[in-house]
Design an enzyme around this catalytic site. Structure first.
Site, PDB file in Angstrom:
ATOM      1  N   ASP A1410       0.868  -1.121   0.043  1.00  0.00           N
ATOM      2  CA  ASP A1410       0.033   0.060   0.069  1.00  0.00           C
ATOM      3  C   ASP A1410       0.983   1.385   0.158  1.00  0.00           C
ATOM      4  OD1 ASP A1410      -2.275   1.841   0.784  1.00  0.00           O
ATOM      5  OD2 ASP A1410      -3.330  -0.174   1.003  1.00  0.00           O
ATOM      6  N   HIS A1482      -3.847   6.073   3.095  1.00  0.00           N
ATOM      7  CA  HIS A1482      -4.398   4.772   2.777  1.00  0.00           C
ATOM      8  C   HIS A1482      -3.667   3.615   3.341  1.00  0.00           C
ATOM      9  CE1 HIS A1482      -5.833   1.904  -0.157  1.00  0.00           C
ATOM     10  NE2 HIS A1482      -6.716   2.697  -0.478  1.00  0.00           N
ATOM     11  N   SER A1819     -10.874  -0.994  -1.001  1.00  0.00           N
ATOM     12  CA  SER A1819      -9.693  -0.904  -0.289  1.00  0.00           C
ATOM     13  C   SER A1819      -9.870  -1.112   1.139  1.00  0.00           C
ATOM     14  CB  SER A1819      -9.113   0.334  -0.570  1.00  0.00           C
ATOM     15  OG  SER A1819      -8.410   0.279  -1.600  1.00  0.00           O
TER      16      SER A1819
END
Length: 2028
Positions: A1410, A1482, A1819
Site C-alpha cells: 500500500d 491509505h 480498499s
C-alpha cells in the site's frame, strides 16, 4: 327460465330438471363451411366432451364413485352442485383451417342466454386478442354484464408466452390455470435401479422388465426421424414387445402412444422436451405409459445409451393427494400483459385447470382417435377451459349469497381475497418452478370461502364501462355498435388508469403518476388501513391511508401515486395494495411498467423513438424478461467517458485528465488556432461553444463570411473564422452549388463539422449517437480556437472538392494566421504539381504551419496511400478500443458477433430468417436479391422476417432501405472480404454487420432447418477492446507509389467509430427516407484519424512554439508505439502482424511526443533539394514553391531527405543514407539500437551521439547491406536512439524458481541470469546492468528494466519470457465493523466469538502492499507484546532517515519500493517521503483495519465514537510501500515493478497474510503483477486478499480475479452518521454528514444554487457551487442546494459559506444514484440521494417562499437494511475467465473509521490532521477479510489459503439484517456478481464443516485449461506438465460454480474435504431459472477429519434458455453446517 331448447333426447322436455335448457347455433359454422357439421350431432348433444366437462365442472350434481379407468375415484361435483344448468352449443367439428366456434354463433348464443334468464355465463373458448369491437365474446359479454349476468372466460392456452392472454375486456372475468394437489403417479423403473416419477392414467403392464429403446432406435427405414414417434415413423419389427421412449412435441401426446401401440410396442415413456420442462399431464394412452419431465427424460436417454440391453418397467398409475407445492401455474396458461389495453391487468385470477376430472361425452373416446373404442362417463382434461368453470361455479355461489351484487362486485370479491401463496406458504411458482407474477395468476389463486365476505369491493357499472371505452378512443359509432345504445363521451374523458378495477396498472411510468379508486363497503362498519408492498424501484403512496365506513353500501375514494426511484429498472415490476380492518384483507395487485426517462436518452434530436439508449447489464436483463419491451438503456451506472479516442491515447482516464498528460502541460492547447479545410461547419454545435474562452488572439486576421445571411455563420470566441470557396466548383459544374447546399460556410454534409470538432472541439457532456458511445466529446486541443474553410460541396460526377477552391482555402488560411491546418480530403495520386493539397501545404509549411492530412480509404490494397508529399503529415486509421456489438442469436443456440449503430431494436423474440436471394421478386433476380437491393425483394416473402444479405456491392444504407421497404423486420449484413468495410451499420432498421466466417455459419444454419429463426440484439457500447489498435482495412497503405523512398503513411491514429459533432441540416445517413437527426455522429475513415493528429499538433505548437512543422512531425513519429494494448505488435484487419506500410512509424502517443529528446528537422531548403532529387527543374520548383531555386551540383538522393523514417528501395548490395538529429531535450549521450530487417545487415556510424546543448545537431550514417538470405520484396526493421531517459520501464516476468533453498548465493545466480538474458537483447552486460533496476530473486523470477518499445517487443519473443508488462500505474482501490460482523457486541466479546478462539490473531503476521504506514499511530503501539516471532526475516528500511520508520514488536517490518515509480518519471519526495512512511493515509488505514490494536475513544469530529481495532488486533504487522502520491509527471499510482518487488520481499520475509488494496484494469494473469505476485505467495502458503475495485456499478469491472486470490467487494455497515433536512412542507429527508456545526432551530430560506448564481458564471459552475460562482448578496442567510460533481463535496460547502450561506443541501445527480457519504463540511450540511434531491427541487418550485432546516448530526446504529452493496464496488462477471465467479465475498467498505496519517492532507482547508479518518472503497473491505483470515490462520494453522477462502465463502450470508436478500445501491436485489458468495461471517467461518481445497498443481491445471503452454508452466515447477486430458475451467475445485456458454447440459465436478466431525451431508439445490441442476451423489458420508469426497453437478437448460446470466445455490448440510456455493449459469 324463459326458454328451452330442442330436446336432446328425442323431444323430452328439459324443464324442471337439472339441465333446464339446451340450444345449438351453427349458422355461422355452416355459412363458412358451406355445410352443416357432418361428424357430430346437429343438436345440442355434445360429440366432443369439452362442453360436458366444463358444464359439469361449473354446476354438475354430486356423483359418487366417479373415476376414469378407476383413477381419481371420488365424488364428482360442480362448483355450484345445486345450480340449474343450460348448454348453448356453438362449437363444432374443427374445419381444416382449425375453426370450430364462429362469432356469428357465439353472439347468437349470448343473445339467447341473456333472454333465457341465465345468472352466470361460462365461456371456455377464445381466439387471439382483438379490439373489443371486433371480438364476439367481448360484445356479447358486455350486453350480458349490462343485464347483471357475470361472464367468466378462459385466459387461453398459449402460455408461457407473454402477452398471450385472451378475453381481456375489463367486463369479462378472465381465468388462468394452475395445478391442484392431486397427481396421477406412474413410476418408471430402469434397469440401473433408478426410479423416475411420471404421470399417466394408462393401462398397466405385467410386472417385469421390458426392453427399452429410444424412438430413434426403432425408426422405420424410410422415416426421416423417429425421436418424436410421429405417424408412420416406427418399425413394427423393431418395436414389438418393447417400451419406447418418445420425445414430446409436434404431434399429440396420445398420438405418440397410438403409434407405439400400432407398431406393437409394450409401453411408452413420454419425455418432455426442454420447452415443456416440468409440466406433466395424465393421459389415457393406448399403451401402458408414463409422462416424465425433461430432466428425467434426459436420464432415460442417457441410460439407454450407456448399456447394450436397457430395460424398464412402467408401474400402473396411482392417484396421490397432498402434492406440494400446489398450486403451480400451468405452462400452457396464457399470460399478461394485456395486449389490447395494458392498463387492465389480465388474467384476473387463477383456478385449478390441470388434470381436472369431470363428466364427458359418451360419444367421444378419451384420445379422440376413431380406433379408440373406449368410452368413459368421466375424464381428465387440462386447460384454462377447465379453470374457467371452476370460477363460474363459485360465481354462482356468491350470486346466491349476494343476489344484489353486480358482476363487478362479484369479480372484485373473488380477486381481492385470492391467495398468492401455495400450500407450502411460499409464493406461487410457474411451471419452471420460478416465482410467478400477476401476469400468470392475476390477483392470485381463488379462495371461495373468503370471497363470500370480502369486506370491500371495487364496483363498476355500465356507465363506467362506457367511459372506459371513451378513454381508449371509441367514437359514438363504435359505442353504439358495441353497447347498443347511443352514448356521448364526456368532454373530460377519464383516464384508463382511473377505471375502478380491482387491480392497478401503471404504464410507461417515467417519474410519477396518480390513479383513483373507489371501494364500497359490503361488510360491517369499520376502519380500514392501507398496507403497501411497493414494486421494486417504485414508491407507492395512498391518500388517505385509512378509510372509515359507517354503513354497508357506503363508498370511499382514494388515490394511489407511484413514483420511480433512482435506479429503477425499465420494464414491469409488481407489488400490492391491501386495505385491512383486522379481519378482511382487500388485496389489489399493482403492476408498474417503468419507462426510460428522457434524461437517459443522449441524443438531443426528436427522432429517437426510445429504442436506442444505454443499458446496464442488470437492467437489460430485467427488460429482456418481457419480449414486448424493446431494449432501452437506463440513465444510471455508467461512468462518463470521452468520445474515447483521447482516453485510448492516454490523455485522460475515464473522463478525468491525467496529471502527466500533454493536455495538462499545454493548458489544452489554449489559443492555438486550427484551420479545417472541409465541408464547412455547423456553428450551433455545442462543440463550438465559447464559454470560458477569453478574447480572440490578436494575431487572427480572419473573418466570418456571409455572417448576415439567413444560413450564414455567426462566429464567436471559439469558432473565430469561417469562409467558403466555391468558384472552382461553379466553373466545373456551372452552378453555385446544389439547391440543397448552403452558399455559406455552413455545413450541410456533416463531414467538416465532425473533423473540426475532433481536432479542436470544446468539451461537451452527454454526447452520444442513439445513446451509444455516451460520454464527453472533445477535440484534441479542446481550448484551441478553430476556423472552417468550406471547399467541398454536393457530390457531382467530377467530384465535390475542386483544385481552385482547395488552393484558395490554403491561401486564405495562411493569410488569416492559423497555426495548424487539418485537411481530410484526397484523390488519386498525382504529381505534386497537379495536387492542390501538395501545393497549398507546401506554402503553409513554408510559413511554419504544419498540415495534417488523411492517408485515404483505398485499403487494404498495397500502394493505396494518398497525400504522399513528404512535407505533409499523412495519417492512417486504426481502432480505438471501442466497439458497438450487436450479436445475432440463432435458433440453434449459436451466437454470432456483429457490429451495429442501428437506432431501432427488435422485440425480444425469434423471427423467421431468410436469405435475401430467397426473398427475390422472381428466380431470375435471386442472385441480385442476395445483396438486398432496392425493388428486388418480394414483400410477401420478406414481410416480418430478418433477411441475411451479402455486402460489398451495394451501399449498406440502400440495402437497409430495400429490406425495410419490403416489410422485413431486420437485416444481417455479411462482410465481403474484398470490400474492406469497417465500422458499424447505422440504419433505420434493426441490423448488424457480421464477419465472412460468421456469415458462413449463418448460411449453414439456414440450410440445416426448414424454419430458421434469429434475433438481433440491440447495439451496446463496449470499451477496452483488446487488441487495440488494429489497423482499419480501409486505411490507405504503402508503399508510396509516387516516391517509394519516402515511407507513407507517417503515423496512425484512431479512425474507426469516432464520435464527433455533426450537422443538423440532414439526417443521420443523408438519405431522403431517413428523418433522424443527430448532433453527434459516429464516422469511420482516415478523415477521422487525421484531425486527431491535428489536435495533438496544436498541443505541441503550444508547448514548443519555436519548433518547425518537420520537428513536430518527427516528435510524433519517433515516439509512436508499434505495440497494442496487449503489448503485442499492432495487427492489421486480418489479425496478422501489421507493417509500417499500414501504420508508418506507429500509433500516435501524444504524452511522449511532447518530450522526444531528439528530432529530425527539415527546412524548406531540404524540401527544395528533394524536388531536385526527383527531377524537378527550376521552373517546376518555382511553380510549386514560388521560389527561384537552383539545384546544387552534387547528386542528391531522395533517401537522404532528413525524414524520420528510412526507406531504401531496389537494394542490390550496399547503400548508405545520412540523417541529422537535433537535440530538443537536455544534454546527454544517445546510443543507437538497431533491429535489422530479416536478411539485411545494418550498421550506424557513429553509434553514440553526444549533445551538450539544446539545438545542437549531429549527423550519422546508416549503411544497409544485403546478405545471402535476403528476402524478395519489402522487409522491415527499426532504428532507435536512446539516452535512457526516453525509454520506459517494463517488468520482464520469467515465471517461478524451480530451486531450493532460497539463499544469498542462489539469489546472486538469479541476478546474473537476468543480466545475461537482457544482454542478449541490448548487446552487452553493462547495458543490461544499467537498464535493470529490480531483480526479483526470492520466489518471483523476473526483473524490471528500462527499455524501448522495440526492445520490449524483442525480449517478449524470447522463449524464457512469460510476459513483458509495461510499468503502468495501478490505483489504490472501524469502530463498528467488527460488531456488525458478530465478533463483539456492545463492546464485549461473546464466548463464541472467533476473536476468543483465535486469541485475537496473536503472532500472525499480516502485511499490506500500500502507501506505507504512520508508525506513531496508537493502532501500532507494541505495549504488552512479547518478542517478535523468530520466523520473521524482515527489516525496517531507512529507519535512520528523519522520516524513517522505527519498528517495534507490533509493527515488525517496513520496506519501500520506488524504482518503478522513479523510472516512470516520479520522485518519492514529491508530496511524500522516500521511506516507508505514509504520506497519504491509505496504507495506515488498511493496515490498522486488518490488524490494528484496540484503541479506545476514537471518533471523527466526535462522530462514530468507539474503540478502533483491527480484525486480528493481536497480530504482528508489516508495511510494504509500493504506492506513491504522484507528481506533475506521473500522477498517483502503484507501479508493477514496485508491486512485484513488494511481493517478492514479503514472501521472503515470512508474512502469513498479504492484504493488497490496489489494482488495475482486468488483464491477462501473467501481465498482471498482482496475479503474478499472489501466485507465488499462495504457493508458499500465504493467503492473499485483494480489493475487487471501485469501478461499479458497471458489470465486468471486477479486478484481481485470479482464482488463487480472495477478491473482496464492498458493502455498507449498519451505522449511519445522519444530518436530516426538514422542508417547509414537513417532509424530512435523511442524509449523511460529519458537520459539527448546527443551526438555531428555525426555518431558513431555501434556494437552488442557480437562483443565487453570480453573473458571468456558467450555469454549470453555478449549479455545482464552484468557488466564486455564488452571489454573496443573494446567498446570505440562506440554505443553498448544490449539485454533486466536478469539485470536491466539501469545497462546495466552502463556497456556500464564503458567499454567506448558512447551510448546504448537497444532492446527487442521476449518475450518482443512491450513494451518499458523510463529509466534514464547514457549515451545517447534508447529502441527499438523487431521488430525494428531486423532492427538494420539486418543493422549491411548488412555493414562493421555500424554507428548510438542517438538523444536528447524529450517529445511528443498527440501521436497516444492512449490508447494502456499495455502488462503487466493482462487479462480475469475470472479464478474463468467466468460468470463475468474482468477487468472492463482500465485507464492510463504506465509511470505515481507522488509523490515518498525520501527514495526509485534510479534506477541508483549515482542518487539523486526523489521527483516525473514515474512508470508503473496496480498499477498506479488503483488510476486513484480511483480519479474519489472520484469525482463521491462528485457529487452523494447517489450512491452505484455498481452505481458508472456502471457509469464508461457504459460510457467508446473502441476506441483510432484515432477513431479506441483500440489495444493491439502487435497492434492487443484488446478485453474486455484486457480493460473490455473500457477506462475510467470521464466527461461522471458523467451523465450516467442509472445505473446497486447492493446491498449486490445481492452479497449474487451471492455467493449462485456459491455454498457457507447457514452457511457461514449467518455469513454476520442472516436474509439472499439463495433463493429456486437460480439465475444464469449470472443474477447478472452486467454492462457487460458474458455467458459461452452456448449450444443452454440462457436468462439473467438485471435491469437499471434511474439516469437522464425522457426519452425513445431504445436498439441497436451488436451480437457476430456466435450468435444472442435479447433484450426484445426493449425500456424502464422512467418517473422519481430512477425508475427501467427490461429487458431480449436472446443469441442463430447460427449453431455449435466454443468453443471460442466471443464479442458483447448492448447499451441503449435516444439520449443523450449511456449506453454500453460488451457482452462476449463462447459456450460449
Amino acid at each position: 327460465m324463459k326458454g328451452s331448447g330442442p330436446s336432446p333426447l328425442g323431444g323430452k322436455d328439459c324443464a324442471k330438471m337439472k339441465l333446464i335448457g339446451a340450444r345449438y347455433f351453427d349458422k355461422g359454422y355452416a355459412n363458412f363451411a358451406h355445410h352443416h357439421d357432418t361428424e357430430g350431432f346437429l343438436s345440442p348433444r355434445d360429440h366432443d366432451g369439452h362442453g360436458s366437462h366444463t358444464l359439469s365442472t361449473a354446476g354438475g350434481s354430486l356423483v359418487p364413485n366417479a373415476s376414469v379407468f378407476g383413477n381419481g375415484m371420488g365424488t364428482a361435483k360442480g362448483g355450484s352442485p345445486r345450480a340449474r344448468v343450460a348448454a348453448y352449443k356453438v362449437c363444432w367439428t374443427p374445419l381444416p383451417d382449425g375453426g370450430e366456434c364462429f362469432d356469428v354463433d357465439i353472439l347468437a348464443a349470448f343473445d339467447t342466454a341473456i333472454a333465457d334468464g341465465v345468472d352466470v355465463i361460462s365461456v371456455s373458448l377464445g381466439g387471439s386478442p382483438y379490439d373489443y369491437v371486433f371480438d364476439g365474446i367481448a360484445i356479447g359479454s358486455l350486453h350480458a354484464v349490462s343485464k347483471g349476468i357475470t361472464v367468466v372466460a378462459s385466459a387461453g392456452n398459449d402460455g408461457p408466452t407473454p402477452s398471450s392472454v385472451t378475453n381481456v375486456a375489463p367486463w369479462l372475468f378472465t381465468v388462468g390455470a394452475s395445478t391442484f394437489d392431486r397427481e396421477f403417479v406412474s413410476y418408471v423403473t430402469l434397469g440401473n435401479n433408478i426410479t423416475i416419477k411420471g404421470e399417466s392414467i394408462s393401462p398397466a403392464l405385467p410386472k417385469r422388465f421390458y426392453p427399452l429403446v429410444a424412438g430413434q432406435d426403432v425408426k422405420l427405414s424410410n422415416a426421416t426421424d423417429a425421436t418424436l414417434c410421429l405417424e408412420g415413423s416406427l418399425d413394427p419389427v423393431k418395436t414389438k414387445g418393447k417400451i419406447v421412449a418418445c420425445l414430446r412435441g409436434a404431434n399429440a401426446r396420445v398420438g405418440k402412444g397410438y403409434e407405439v401401440w400400432r407398431a406393437g410396442g409394450a409401453g411408452m415413456i413420454l419425455c418432455n422436451d426442454a420447452l415443456s420442462g416440468n409440466e406433466l399431464v395424465a393421459d389415457a394412452h393406448f399403451v401402458p405409459a408414463s409422462h416424465v419431465t425433461a430432466t428425467d427424460g434426459q436420464k432415460i436417454f442417457e441410460y439407454i445409451s450407456s448399456t447394450k440391453s436397457p430395460v424398464a418397467y412402467i408401474a400402473p398409475p396411482v392417484a396421490k393427494l397432498g402434492t406440494r407445492p400446489s398450486p403451480v401455474m400451468a405452462a400452457f396458461s396464457s399470460q399478461g400483459p394485456n395486449s389490447v389495453t395494458p392498463e387492465i391487468l389480465k388474467p384476473d385470477v387463477t383456478a385449478p385447470g390441470v388434470n381436472v376430472l369431470a363428466a364427458y361425452s359418451m360419444a367421444a373416446s378419451p384420445t379422440g382417435f376413431a380406433v379408440d373404442k373406449r368410452h368413459v362417463p368421466y375424464y381428465l382434461e387440462s386447460g384454462t377451459s377447465m379453470s374457467c368453470p371452476h370460477v363460474s361455479g363459485v360465481v354462482g355461489l356468491i350470486k346466491k349469497a349476494h343476489p344484489d351484487w353486480s358482476p363487478a362486485a362479484i369479480k372484485s370479491a373473488i380477486m381481492t381475497t385470492a391467495s398468492r401463496r401455495d400450500n407450502t406458504m411460499e409464493p406461487i411458482l410457474n411451471a419452471s418452478l420460478v416465482e410467478a407474477t400477476p401476469f400468470s395468476y392475476g390477483a392470485g389463486h381463488m379462495q371461495p370461502n373468503r370471497a363470500i365476505d370480502p369486506g370491500l369491493v371495487y364496483d363498476i357499472g355500465v356507465k363506467d364501462y362506457l367511459n372506459f371505452l371513451c378513454s381508449i378512443g371509441y367514437n359514438t359509432t363504435y359505442m353504439t355498435f358495441i353497447a347498443n345504445q347511443t352514448y356521448v363521451c364526456s368532454s373530460e374523458v377519464p383516464k384508463v388508469g382511473d377505471f375502478n378495477y380491482p387491480s392497478i396498472t401503471f404504464i410507461n411510468l417515467t417519474t410519477s403518476a396518480t390513479v383513483w379508486r373507489t371501494v364500497k363497503n359490503v361488510g360491517a362498519p369499520g376502519t380500514y388501513k392501507v398496507q403497501i408492498e411497493s414494486p421494486p424501484g417504485v414508491v407507492v403512496s395512498v391518500m388517505p391511508n385509512s378509510l372509515k365506513f359507517s354503513a354497508a353500501g357506503e363508498e370511499k375514494k382514494f388515490k394511489v401515486t407511484a413514483q420511480v426511484k433512482e435506479g429503477a429498472r425499465d420494464g414491469y415490476a409488481f407489488g400490492s395494495l391491501i386495505w385491512f380492518d383486522g379481519k378482511h384483507y382487500v388485496r389489489s395487485p399493482i403492476a408498474v411498467m417503468e419507462e426510460a426517462k428522457e434524461s437517459i436518452f443522449y441524443s438531443y434530436t426528436n427522432h429517437i423513438n426510445g429504442f436506442a439508449a444505454n443499458l446496464e447489464e442488470e437492467q437489460a436483463s430485467d427488460l429482456a424478461e418481457h419480449p414486448s419491451v424493446v431494449a432501452v438503456f437506463p440513465n444510471k451506472g455508467y461512468k462518463l467517458h470521452t468520445t474515447h479516442s483521447w482516453d485510448f491515447l492516454g490523455l485522460e482516464d475515464g473522463g478525468q485528465p491525467l496529471p502527466d498528460s500533454i493536455w495538462e502541460q499545454t493548458n489544452y492547447g489554449d489559443d492555438i488556432i486550427i484551420g479545417n479545410i472541409d465541408t464547412g461547419v455547423w456553428p450551433e454545435s455545442r462543440s463550438f461553444n465559447d464559454e470560458g474562452l477569453g478574447p480572440i488572439p490578436t494575431k487572427w486576421k480572419g473573418l466570418c463570411q456571409n455572417e448576415t445571411d439567413a444560413n450564414g455563420i455567426r462566429c464567436n470566441r471559439k469558432l473565430i473564422g469561417a469562409r467558403y470557396h466555391n468558384k472552382g466548383y461553379m466553373a466545373a459544374v456551372g452552378t453555385a452549388g446544389s439547391p440543397a447546399d448552403y452558399i455559406s460556410p455552413r455545413d450541410r454534409h456533416g463531414h467538416g463539422t465532425h473533423t473540426l470538432s475532433t481536432a479542436g472541439g470544446s468539451p461537451v457532456l452527454d454526447a452520444s449517437m442513439f445513446g451509444l458511445a455516451n460520454g464527453t466529446a472533445k477535440g484534441g486541443a479542446p481550448k484551441s480556437r478553430v476556423a472552417a474553410y468550406k471547399v467541398c460541396w454536393d457530390q457531382t460526377a467530377s467530384g465535390s472538392c475542386f483544385f481552385a477552391d482547395v488552393l484558395a482555402a490554403f491561401d486564405a488560411a495562411i493569410g488569416d494566421g492559423v497555426d495548424v491546418i487539418s485537411i481530410s480530403i484526397g484523390g488519386e495520386l498525382e504529381d505534386y504539381l497537379k495536387d492542390a493539397s501538395a501545393i497549398g501545404s507546401f506554402h503553409a509549411i513554408s510559413r511554419g504551419i504544419p498540415v495534417t492530412i488523411s492517408a485515404g480509404n483505398g485499403g487494404p490494397g498495397l500502394g493505396s496511400v494518398t497525400n504522399v508529399a513528404p512535407w505533409l503529415f499523412t495519417v492512417a486509421a486504426g481502432t480505438s478500443g471501442r466497439d458497438f456489438p450487436a450479436s445475432v442469436s440463432l435458433g440453434n443456440g449459436q451466437t454470432l458477433k456483429g457490429q451495429s449503430l442501428s437506432s431501432t431494436s427488435l422485440l425480444k423474440n425469434f423471427y423467421p430468417l431468410l436469405r435475401g436471394s430467397d426473398a427475390a421478386i422472381s428466380k431470375e433476380y435471386a442472385h441480385r436479391a442476395a445483396y438486398c437491393g432496392d425493388s428486388l425483394l418480394d414483400p410477401e416473402k420478406a414481410n416480418g422476417k430478418i433477411l441475411a444479405c451479402l455486402g460489398g456491392k451495394i451501399n449498406p444504407i440502400i440495402q437497409g432501405s430495400g429490406v425495410q421497404l419490403a416489410g422485413a423486420v431486420g437485416m444481417i449484413l455479411c462482410n465481403d472480404p474484398d470490400a474492406g468495410f469497417d465500422g458499424s451499420l447505422e440504419l433505420t432498421i434493426p441490423a448488424t454487420y457480421i464477419s465472412t466466417a460468421d456469415c458462413q455459419q449463418l448460411f449453414d444454419y439456414i440450410n440445416s432447418t426448414e424454419s430458421p429463426v434469429a434475433y438481433i440484439e440491440p447495439p451496446s457500447t463496449e470499451l477496452s477492446r483488446k487488441p487495440s489498435p488494429v489497423m482499419a482495412s480501409f486505411s490507405g497503405q504503402g508503399p508510396n507509389q509516387l516516391n517509394p523512398d519516402i515511407l507513407k503513411p507517417d503515423i496512425t491514429a484512431p479512425g474507426v467509430n469516432i464520435l464527433s459533432a455533426f450537422t443538423e441540416a440532414v439526417s443521420d445517413i443523408i438519405y431522403s427516407f431517413d428523418n433522424r437527426m443527430v448532433q453527434f455522429k459516429i464516422l469511420s475513415g482516415t478523415s477521422m484519424a487525421s484531425p486527431h493528429v491535428a489536435g495533438v499538433v496544436g498541443l505541441l505548437r503550444k508547448a514548443h512554439p519555436d519548433w518547425s512543422p518537420a520537428a513536430i512531425k518527427s516528435a510524433i513519429m519517433t515516439t509512436a508505439t508499434v505495440l497494442d494494448n496487449l503489448n503485442e505488435p499492432i495487427k492489421n484487419a486480418s489479425m496478422k502482424a501489421a507493417t509500417p506500410f499500414n501504420y508508418g512509424a506507429g500509433h500516435l502517443n501524444p504524452n511522449r511526443a511532447i518530450d522526444p529528446g531528439l528530432v529530425y528537422d527539415t527546412t524548406v531548403t531540404g524540401y527544395l533539394n528533394f524536388f531536385c532529387a526527383i527531377g524537378y527543374n527550376q521552373s517546376s520548383i518555382f511553380a510549386i514553391s514560388g521560389q527561384n531555386y537552383s539545384c546544387p551540383c552534387q547528386v542528391i538522393k531522395v533517401s537522404d531527405l532528413n525524414y524520420p523514417s528510412i526507406t531504401i528501395t531496389n537494394l542490390t548490395g550496399v547503400a548508405t543514407v545520412s540523417r541529422t538529429l537535433k537535440n530538443v531535450g537536455t544534454p546527454g549521450s544517445y546510443i543507437v539500437n538497431v533491429q535489422s530487417p530479416p536478411g539485411i545487415a545494418i550498421s550506424v556510424q557513429p553509434e553514440c551521439l553526444e549533445f551538450e546543448e539544446v539545438g545542437q545537431e549531429n549527423e550519422f550514417t546508416v549503411t544497409v547491406e544485403t546478405n545471402s538470405g535476403s528476402p524478395h520484396g519489402y522487409a522491415f526493421g527499426s532504428l532507435s536512439w536512446s539516452d535512457g531517459e526516453h525509454n520506459k520501464p517494463y517488468v520482464v516476468y520469467l515465471g517461478g524458481y524451480a530451486r531450493q533453498p532460497n539463499t544469498v548465493s542462489t539469489q546472486e545466480v538469479a541476478t546474473q541470469a537476468h543480466h545475461e538474458l537482457l544482454a542478449s537483447i541490448l548487446g552487452s552486460k553493462e547495458k543490461a546492468k544499467e537498464s535493470i533496476f529490480y531483480s526479483y530473486t526470492n520466489e518471483i523470477n523476473g526483473f524490471a528494466a528500462v527499455l524501448s518499445d522495440e526492445e520490449a517487443s524483442q525480449i517478449s519473443e524470447h522463449p524464457d519470457v512469460v510476459s513483458v508488462i509495461p510499468n503502468r500505474p495501478y490505483q489504490l482501490h472501524t469502530t463498528h465493523s467488527w460488531e456488525f460482523l458478530g465478533l463483539e457486541r456492545d463492546g464485549r466479546v461473546p464466548s463464541a466469538s472467533l476473536w476468543k478462539r483465535a486469541n485475537f490473531g496473536e503472532d500472525i503476521i499480516i502485511a499490506t502492499l500500500d502507501t506505507g504506514v504512520w508508525p506513531e499511530s496508537e493502532s501500532f503501539n507494541d505495549e504488552g507484546y512479547g518478542p517478535i516471532p523468530s520466523r520473521w526475516k524482515g527489516v525496517c528500511q531507512n529507519r535512520t532517515d528523519p522520516h524513517g520508520i522505527h519498528c517495534n514488536r507490533k509493527l515488525i517490518g517496513a520496506r519501500y519500493f520506488s524504482k518503478g515509480y522513479i523510472e516512470a518519471g516520479g520522485s518519492p519526495e514529491d508530496g511524500g517521503f522516500n521511506t516507508p512512511r505514509d504520506s497519504e493515509g491509505h496504507g495506515t488505514h488498511t493496515l490498522s483495519t486488518a490488524g490494528g490494536n484496540v484503541v479506545g475513544n476514537v471518533s471523527i469530529y466526535g462522530f462514530a465514537s468507539g474503540s478502533a481495532k483491527g480484525g486480528s488486533p493481536r497480530a504482528r504487522l508489516a508495511a510494504y510501500k509500493v504506492c506513491w502520491p504522484g507528481s506533475f509527471v506521473t500522477g498517483p499510482g502503484c507501479y508493477p515493478a514496485d508491486i512485484l518487488a513488494g511481493f517478492d520481499a514479503a514472501i521472503g520475509d515470512g508474512v502469513d497474510v498479504l492484504s493488497v488494496s490496489l489494482g488495475g484494469a482486468p488483464d491477462d494473469y501473467f501481465e498482471d503483477p498482482v496475479a503474478i505476485g499472489s501466485f507465488h505467495a499462495v504457493g508458499k502458503g500465504i493467503t492473499v486478499i485483494c480489493s475487487a475495485g471501485n469501478s461499479g456499478p458497471l458489470r465486468s469491472t471486477v479486478t484481481n480475479m485470479a482464482p488463487w486470490i480472495l477478491t473482496v467487494a464492498a458493502s455498507t455497515l449498519d451505522r449511519k452518521i445522519l444530518s436530516n433536512a426538514l422542508l417547509g412542507n414537513k417532509l424530512t429527508l435523511k442524509g449523511p454528514s460529519f458537520s459539527r456545526y448546527t443551526l438555531p432551530k428555525k426555518f431558513y430560506p431555501l434556494v437552488t444554487a442557480t437562483e443565487v448564481g453570480l453573473a458571468g458564471h456558467s450555469e454549470t459552475n453555478v449549479t455545482l457551487c464552484c468557488p466564486g460562482a455564488l452571489d454573496p448578496v443573494k446567498t446570505k442567510g440562506k440554505i443553498v442546494v448544490c449539485t454533486r460533481g466536478t469539485i470536491a463535496r466539501v469545497e462546495k460547502g466552502v463556497a456556500v459559506k464564503k458567499a454567506g450561506g448558512v447551510g448546504m443541501i448537497l444532492v446527487n445527480k442521476e449518475i450518482d444514484g443512491d450513494f451518499v457519504t458523510p463529509d466534514p463540511h464547514v457549515l451545517p450540511a447534508t447529502h441527499l440521494t438523487e431521488a430525494d434531491g428531486k423532492k427538494v427541487f420539486s418543493y422549491i418550485r411548488s412555493t414562493k417562499s421555500p424554507v428548510a432546516y438542517i438538523g444536528k448530526t447524529t450517529t445511528v446504529l443498527r440501521s436497516k437494511p444492512a449490508p447494502v452493496m456499495a455502488s462503487f464496488s466493482s462487479q462480475g462477471p469475470n472479464a478474463i475467465t468467466p468460468g470463475i465467479l468474482k468477487p468472492d465475498i463482500t465485507a464492510p467498505g463504506v465509511d470505515i473509521l481507522a488509523a490515518f496519517s498525520l501527514a495526509a492532507e485534510s479534506s477541508v482547508s483549515g482542518r487539523l490532521p486526523l489521527k483516525y479518518n473514515t474512508l470508503s472503497g473496496t480498499s477498506m473491505s479488503c483488510p476486513h477479510v484480511s483480519g479474519v483470515v489472520g484469525l482463521l490462520k491462528k485457529v487452523h494453522p494447517d489450512w491452505s489459503p484455498a481452505a481458508i477462502r472456502s471457509a469464508i465463502m461457504t459460510t457467508a450470508r446473502k441476506r441483510d439484517n432484515m432477513k431479506a436478500p441483500i440489495e444493491n445501491a439502487s435497492l434492487v436485489k443484488a446478485t453474486p456478481f455484486n457480493y460473490g458468495s455473500g457477506h462475510i461471517r467470521p464466527n461461522r467461518a471458523a467451523d465450516p464443516g467442509l472445505v473446497y481445497d486447492l493446491g498449486t498443481k490445481d492452479y497449474l491445471n487451471f492455467l493449462c485449461a485456459i491455454g498457457y503452454n507447457k514452457t511457461i508452466l514449467a518455469t513454476f515447477s520442472t516436474k509439472y506438465a499439463c495433463p493429456s486430458d486437460v480439465p475444464t475451467v469449470s472443474d477447478l475445485n472452486y467454492p462457487s460454480i460458474s458455467v458459461v456458454n452452456i448449450t444443452g447440459q454440462m457436468t462439473v465436478s467438485r471435491t469437499v474435504k471434511n474439516v469437522g466431525t464425522p457426519g452425513t451431508y445431504s445436498v439441497r439445490v436451488r436451480s437457476p431459472p430456466g435450468f435444472s441442476v442435479t447433484v450426484n451423489p445426493g449425500s456424502l458420508k464422512f467418517v473422519k477429519a481430512g477425508e475427501e469426497k467427490q461429487f458431480t453437478v449436472t446443469i441442463k437448460a430447460k427449453g431455449r434458455a435466454k443468453g443471460e446470466y442466471m443464479f442458483g445455490m447448492l448447499t451441503w448440510s449435516d444439520g449443523k453446517h450449511h456449506v453454500r456455493s453460488p451457482i452462476v449459469v449463462k447459456p450460449l
